[in-house]
Design a protein around this motif. Structure first.
Motif, PDB file in Angstrom:
ATOM      1  N   MET A 117       0.806  -1.217   0.000  1.00 12.34           N
ATOM      2  CA  MET A 117       0.000   0.000   0.000  1.00 12.34           C
ATOM      3  C   MET A 117       0.840   1.268   0.000  1.00 12.34           C
ATOM      4  O   MET A 117       0.323   2.339  -0.312  1.00 12.34           O
ATOM      5  CB  MET A 117      -0.933   0.013   1.206  1.00 12.34           C
ATOM      6  CG  MET A 117      -2.006  -1.061   1.188  1.00 12.34           C
ATOM      7  SD  MET A 117      -3.019  -1.028  -0.299  1.00 12.34           S
ATOM      8  CE  MET A 117      -3.704   0.618  -0.224  1.00 12.34           C
ATOM      9  N   ILE A 118       2.103   1.183   0.353  1.00 12.01           N
ATOM     10  CA  ILE A 118       2.949   2.386   0.332  1.00 12.01           C
ATOM     11  C   ILE A 118       3.189   2.801  -1.114  1.00 12.01           C
ATOM     12  O   ILE A 118       3.634   1.988  -1.932  1.00 12.01           O
ATOM     13  CB  ILE A 118       4.286   2.128   1.037  1.00 12.01           C
ATOM     14  CG1 ILE A 118       4.062   1.896   2.534  1.00 12.01           C
ATOM     15  CG2 ILE A 118       5.252   3.295   0.843  1.00 12.01           C
ATOM     16  CD1 ILE A 118       5.322   1.533   3.293  1.00 12.01           C
ATOM     17  N   PRO A 119       2.895   4.038  -1.489  1.00 12.34           N
ATOM     18  CA  PRO A 119       3.103   4.455  -2.889  1.00 12.34           C
ATOM     19  C   PRO A 119       4.589   4.512  -3.224  1.00 12.34           C
ATOM     20  O   PRO A 119       5.399   5.036  -2.454  1.00 12.34           O
ATOM     21  CB  PRO A 119       2.446   5.839  -2.946  1.00 12.34           C
ATOM     22  CG  PRO A 119       2.464   6.335  -1.538  1.00 12.34           C
ATOM     23  CD  PRO A 119       2.339   5.131  -0.665  1.00 12.34           C
ATOM     24  N   ARG A 120       4.945   3.955  -4.382  1.00  9.51           N
ATOM     25  CA  ARG A 120       6.356   3.938  -4.792  1.00  9.51           C
ATOM     26  C   ARG A 120       6.753   5.208  -5.516  1.00  9.51           C
ATOM     27  O   ARG A 120       7.843   5.739  -5.323  1.00  9.51           O
ATOM     28  CB  ARG A 120       6.618   2.734  -5.702  1.00  9.51           C
ATOM     29  CG  ARG A 120       8.070   2.592  -6.143  1.00  9.51           C
ATOM     30  CD  ARG A 120       8.291   1.289  -6.865  1.00  9.51           C
ATOM     31  NE  ARG A 120       7.556   1.219  -8.113  1.00  9.51           N
ATOM     32  CZ  ARG A 120       8.050   1.653  -9.284  1.00  9.51           C
ATOM     33  NH1 ARG A 120       9.266   2.156  -9.349  1.00  9.51           N
ATOM     34  NH2 ARG A 120       7.336   1.553 -10.386  1.00  9.51           N
ATOM     35  N   LEU A 121       5.861   5.728  -6.348  1.00 12.35           N
ATOM     36  CA  LEU A 121       6.169   6.918  -7.140  1.00 12.35           C
ATOM     37  C   LEU A 121       5.509   8.134  -6.522  1.00 12.35           C
ATOM     38  O   LEU A 121       4.396   8.051  -5.987  1.00 12.35           O
ATOM     39  CB  LEU A 121       5.691   6.734  -8.584  1.00 12.35           C
ATOM     40  CG  LEU A 121       6.237   5.507  -9.322  1.00 12.35           C
ATOM     41  CD1 LEU A 121       5.594   5.403 -10.698  1.00 12.35           C
ATOM     42  CD2 LEU A 121       7.740   5.562  -9.432  1.00 12.35           C
ATOM     43  N   ARG A 122       6.165   9.266  -6.637  1.00 12.50           N
ATOM     44  CA  ARG A 122       5.611  10.524  -6.122  1.00 12.50           C
ATOM     45  C   ARG A 122       6.126  11.662  -6.978  1.00 12.50           C
ATOM     46  O   ARG A 122       7.331  11.747  -7.257  1.00 12.50           O
ATOM     47  CB  ARG A 122       5.984  10.740  -4.666  1.00 12.50           C
ATOM     48  CG  ARG A 122       5.472  12.046  -4.080  1.00 12.50           C
ATOM     49  CD  ARG A 122       5.705  12.109  -2.592  1.00 12.50           C
ATOM     50  NE  ARG A 122       4.963  11.066  -1.894  1.00 12.50           N
ATOM     51  CZ  ARG A 122       5.003  10.880  -0.575  1.00 12.50           C
ATOM     52  NH1 ARG A 122       5.772  11.665   0.155  1.00 12.50           N
ATOM     53  NH2 ARG A 122       4.313   9.916  -0.011  1.00 12.50           N
ATOM     54  N   CYS A 123       5.208  12.516  -7.377  1.00  9.71           N
ATOM     55  CA  CYS A 123       5.562  13.657  -8.207  1.00  9.71           C
ATOM     56  C   CYS A 123       5.636  14.914  -7.359  1.00  9.71           C
ATOM     57  O   CYS A 123       4.882  15.061  -6.386  1.00  9.71           O
ATOM     58  CB  CYS A 123       4.535  13.855  -9.328  1.00  9.71           C
ATOM     59  SG  CYS A 123       4.595  12.570 -10.593  1.00  9.71           S
ATOM     60  N   PRO A 124       6.520  15.840  -7.700  1.00 10.78           N
ATOM     61  CA  PRO A 124       6.590  17.100  -6.945  1.00 10.78           C
ATOM     62  C   PRO A 124       5.352  17.943  -7.151  1.00 10.78           C
ATOM     63  O   PRO A 124       4.522  17.678  -8.024  1.00 10.78           O
ATOM     64  CB  PRO A 124       7.854  17.767  -7.512  1.00 10.78           C
ATOM     65  CG  PRO A 124       8.036  17.175  -8.864  1.00 10.78           C
ATOM     66  CD  PRO A 124       7.525  15.768  -8.771  1.00 10.78           C
ATOM     67  N   ALA A 125       5.236  18.972  -6.337  1.00 12.02           N
ATOM     68  CA  ALA A 125       4.077  19.865  -6.423  1.00 12.02           C
ATOM     69  C   ALA A 125       4.048  20.552  -7.774  1.00 12.02           C
ATOM     70  O   ALA A 125       5.075  20.958  -8.318  1.00 12.02           O
ATOM     71  CB  ALA A 125       4.136  20.899  -5.302  1.00 12.02           C
ATOM     72  N   GLY A 126       2.854  20.668  -8.320  1.00 11.00           N
ATOM     73  CA  GLY A 126       2.678  21.305  -9.615  1.00 11.00           C
ATOM     74  C   GLY A 126       2.647  20.335 -10.777  1.00 11.00           C
ATOM     75  O   GLY A 126       2.418  20.760 -11.916  1.00 11.00           O
ATOM     76  N   THR A 127       2.885  19.043 -10.531  1.00 14.91           N
ATOM     77  CA  THR A 127       2.835  18.029 -11.573  1.00 14.91           C
ATOM     78  C   THR A 127       1.924  16.893 -11.136  1.00 14.91           C
ATOM     79  O   THR A 127       1.640  16.725  -9.954  1.00 14.91           O
ATOM     80  CB  THR A 127       4.239  17.466 -11.876  1.00 14.91           C
ATOM     81  OG1 THR A 127       4.774  16.883 -10.683  1.00 14.91           O
ATOM     82  CG2 THR A 127       5.167  18.559 -12.373  1.00 14.91           C
ATOM     83  N   THR A 128       1.474  16.120 -12.113  1.00 14.35           N
ATOM     84  CA  THR A 128       0.625  14.968 -11.854  1.00 14.35           C
ATOM     85  C   THR A 128       1.258  13.725 -12.449  1.00 14.35           C
ATOM     86  O   THR A 128       2.018  13.807 -13.432  1.00 14.35           O
ATOM     87  CB  THR A 128      -0.777  15.166 -12.444  1.00 14.35           C
ATOM     88  OG1 THR A 128      -0.660  15.426 -13.853  1.00 14.35           O
ATOM     89  CG2 THR A 128      -1.488  16.334 -11.775  1.00 14.35           C
ATOM     90  N   LEU A 129       0.941  12.576 -11.881  1.00  9.43           N
ATOM     91  CA  LEU A 129       1.500  11.303 -12.333  1.00  9.43           C
ATOM     92  C   LEU A 129       0.629  10.741 -13.443  1.00  9.43           C
ATOM     93  O   LEU A 129      -0.581  10.524 -13.247  1.00  9.43           O
ATOM     94  CB  LEU A 129       1.587  10.323 -11.166  1.00  9.43           C
ATOM     95  CG  LEU A 129       2.146   8.935 -11.472  1.00  9.43           C
ATOM     96  CD1 LEU A 129       3.606   9.035 -11.883  1.00  9.43           C
ATOM     97  CD2 LEU A 129       1.991   8.021 -10.264  1.00  9.43           C
TER      98      LEU A 129
END
Length: 237
Positions: A117-129
């Motif tokens: 359940m821990i998310p592997r990918l994360r995008c910085p603020a201002g962007t979307t995955l």
């Protein structure tokens, strides 16, 4: 006359006190997790348009809510059966000790579920995955999404396996300590799961704004101390 023995509910084999405590603890955790899953999913599947649920606007997590309510009902039914059997089993010093190992396996499973359940990918603020290519995108840039959650996945799995192995090897672990570990692992995993899917019931999904107050960098003009007197022009004539 010999006493009649009920064949509808035959007597269950005895178990040790340590196994009894583990049996009841695991069953109670299953019931609590099932109730939590159903309550969280029901908040999502029963809302109407325009309402705000624990996951945000109504309908944003309808797919996860439908899956979670089925899982919650299944876990709740199994937990009730296990709890009923745990109450009926007698305690004996020479009884079975299987549930002592069973609670350790439950802790390992919780560690594996937490890692999933821990998310592997994360995008910085201002962007979307992006859902397909796993890129962080906006109107100006597009770059591969970083994976800061990968070490945390391995850490959660390693901790679950290590704690479960310790519970198996440490046969004289205090009963209260083993029960506390099982409760913390089960409820922690369940709360993290619903927070990642349908939201925790009673908590609305919102991002509080953080206002940072910084001192002014531009110096204000200093004021003169004391009263200032203005000179009046002398009268003419």
């Amino acid at each position: 006359m010999a006493p009649e023995i009920s064949t509808r509910f035959p007597p269950l084999p005895p178990e040790t006190l340590r196994a009894k405590a583990a049996h009841v603890t695991v069953a109670g955790c299953m019931v609590a997790c099932g109730v939590l899953f159903v309550a969280s999913a029901w908040d999502e599947v029963s809302c109407v348009a325009g309402e705000i649920t624990s996951s945000g606007p109504c309908g944003i997590a309808i797919v996860a809510g439908g899956s979670l309510v089925a899982v919650g009902i299944f876990v709740l039914i199994i937990g009730c059966i296990v709890l009923y059997r745990s109450v009926r089993r007698p305690v004996s010093a020479d009884g079975a000790d299987g549930w002592r190992v069973g609670q350790a396996i439950v802790v390992m499973v919780c560690g594996a579920l937490m890692a999933l359940m821990i998310p592997r990918l994360r995008c910085p603020a201002g962007t979307t995955l992006s859902p397909v290519f796993r890129f962080c995108v906006n109107q100006d840039v597009a770059f591969p999404a970083p994976s800061p959650g990968l070490p945390w996945k391995f850490l959660a799995l390693a901790v679950g396996i290590a704690v479960g192995t310790l519970m198996i090897r440490w046969r004289s672990m205090p009963i209260w300590l083993a029960s506390a570990i099982v409760v913390a692992a089960c409820l922690g995993t369940a709360l993290f799961t619903v927070s990642r899917t349908t939201g925790i019931p009673g908590f609305r999904s919102y991002a509080p704004a953080v206002v940072v107050v910084t001192p002014q960098l531009v110096a204000q003009p200093r004021l003169r101390r004391g009263p200032t007197s203005r000179r009046r022009p002398a009268p003419s004539g």
